[in-house]
Design an enzyme around this catalytic site. Structure first.
Site, PDB file in Angstrom:
ATOM      1  N   SER A  58       0.838  -1.197   0.038  1.00  0.00           N
ATOM      2  CA  SER A  58      -0.241   0.008   0.025  1.00  0.00           C
ATOM      3  C   SER A  58       0.901   1.331  -0.169  1.00  0.00           C
ATOM      4  O   SER A  58       1.674   1.351  -1.004  1.00  0.00           O
ATOM      5  CB  SER A  58      -1.007  -0.016   1.120  1.00  0.00           C
ATOM      6  OG  SER A  58      -1.837   0.860   1.041  1.00  0.00           O
ATOM      7  N   HIS A 109      -8.758   0.996  -0.810  1.00  0.00           N
ATOM      8  CA  HIS A 109      -8.451  -0.202  -1.776  1.00  0.00           C
ATOM      9  C   HIS A 109      -9.723  -0.778  -2.223  1.00  0.00           C
ATOM     10  O   HIS A 109      -9.928  -1.939  -2.517  1.00  0.00           O
ATOM     11  CB  HIS A 109      -7.607  -1.305  -1.365  1.00  0.00           C
ATOM     12  CG  HIS A 109      -5.997  -0.494  -0.927  1.00  0.00           C
ATOM     13  ND1 HIS A 109      -4.817  -0.220  -2.231  1.00  0.00           N
ATOM     14  CD2 HIS A 109      -5.311  -0.445   0.022  1.00  0.00           C
ATOM     15  CE1 HIS A 109      -4.118   0.324  -1.531  1.00  0.00           C
ATOM     16  NE2 HIS A 109      -4.262   0.177  -0.152  1.00  0.00           N
TER      17      HIS A 109
END
Length: 370
Positions: free
Chosen positions: A73, A177
């Site tokens: 991430s 996400h």
């Protein structure tokens, strides 16, 4: 979050961060007097700075440039920094903007589903009609993070608290996400279009594709990452395809290093040699895998009688209640404590979930203490 000595070691970069952000990064990371670290607008710059300074220190100490880099991430921005896609200040500007945009798209929630495969998670969600919940992180084959509206995750929680599954709400400020970040993706793509990006000097494995970036894809994939799942397990599996691959985690903590070890144990198609290497290795504070000695820091390996997985689980649960203090015989993981009863994973593996490691340990790798 730590990093006091890092700020002292790199005063110029620390001042650059302070000026760009408009607040002292040291104070945020070490003291967090206003409780801002739970806010992604502050979490992302803080992580980026600590990771960047940690990498620069490692580079200064060893002079060794990695063959591949990857990040989970936000960490992917540090991987791109290491590959010289941009400089420290440009990366911090990108991360600050990313955090601002993701915060504005907030309001959702995320949770980790443990001891469940991707197929199982999708099946449970589909059966319950929860098609508005996205799979956000594929951390290991048995640890999937889901993301979506808070009410949908609340509805999903009891579905993943049956049998051997565990549901762990995550402390986040949005449904990251997932499809709910689409507006953030669009605006971040526009910001990236105005940012200079250099050709990569080291291969960077993308969260979106689990394959190395191509130079013409960098801006597109950096933006898509906001709405796409983090394919961490696939990334590690891809890298393990290279003979002799070693992993080293740079930055604060050992979360990714522990994930790598779990992936190596859980993926059957890595092969017997890789599984044997994983079983005979320990991960050091930076995440580097190295061969362990016959006697681990926790003491010599203990010979156990051959029993079935079910028998091992039964005996463990009879003797050791939830909350038992344990240590690992496979490496120095510090103080651990069981968080669940022992169960059988994947139909053959006797294991128990432990605090302090945030994952399952084989029963054969644990020893009660105290």
């Amino acid at each position: 979050m730590g990093g006091a000595d890092l700020f002292d070691e790199f005063p110029d970069l620390t001042r650059t961060a302070d000026t760009l952000l408009g607040y002292p990064i040291r104070t945020l990371c070490l003291d967090d007097p206003d409780g801002r670290l739970d806010d992604t607008r502050y979490t992302q710059p803080a992580l980026y700075v600590v990771n960047a300074l940690s990498y620069y220190r490692k580079l200064r100490e060893t002079g060794v440039v990695p063959d591949f880099v990857a990040g989970h991430s936000l960490g992917e921005f540090n991987a791109l920094l290491a590959a010289e896609a941009f400089d420290f200040e440009t990366g911090l500007r990108l991360v600050r903007r990313r955090g601002e945009l993701m915060f504005r798209s907030g309001g959702g929630a995320m949770a980790a589903v443990l001891n469940a495969s991707e197929k199982e998670v999708r099946a449970v969600l589909a059966e319950a009609g929860l098609d508005a919940v996205d799979l956000a992180n594929f951390n290991t084959p048995s640890q999937i993070v889901i993301s979506g509206r808070a009410e949908d995750l609340k509805a999903a929680q009891p579905l993943f608290q049956a049998g051997t599954h565990l549901f762990v709400p995550l402390k986040t400020s949005g449904a990251f996400h997932s499809r709910y970040m689409e507006q953030a993706r669009v605006e971040f793509a526009g910001f990236l279009a105005e940012t200079a990006i250099s050709e990569l000097r080291i291969p960077v494995v993308s969260n979106v594709t689990a394959r190395p970036y191509e130079n013409h894809q960098v801006r597109e994939l950096m933006a898509r990452q906001i709405v796409s799942a983090v394919r961490w397990s696939d990334t590690v599996e891809f890298l393990l395809g290279y003979a002799g691959m070693e992993f080293e985690e740079i930055g604060h903590g050992r979360v990714l290093a522990n994930m790598v070890k779990k992936i190596r144990r859980e993926l059957p198609d890595i092969g017997k040699n890789a599984a044997a290497a994983a079983a005979n290795s320990e991960i050091h504070p930076y995440g580097k895998v190295s061969e362990k000695t016959p006697e681990s820091p926790a003491g010599p390996a203990v010979d156990r009688p051959e029993r079935s997985a079910g028998e091992k689980v039964r005996i463990w649960n009879e003797r050791h209640p939830v909350g038992t203090r344990v240590c690992s015989t496979a490496g120095d993981y510090g103080q651990l404590e069981t968080a669940t009863e022992a169960i059988i994973l994947f139909g053959h593996r006797p294991a128990v979930y432990v605090h302090g490691y945030r994952g399952y340990f084989d029963l054969d790798e644990l020893k009660p203490v105290g």
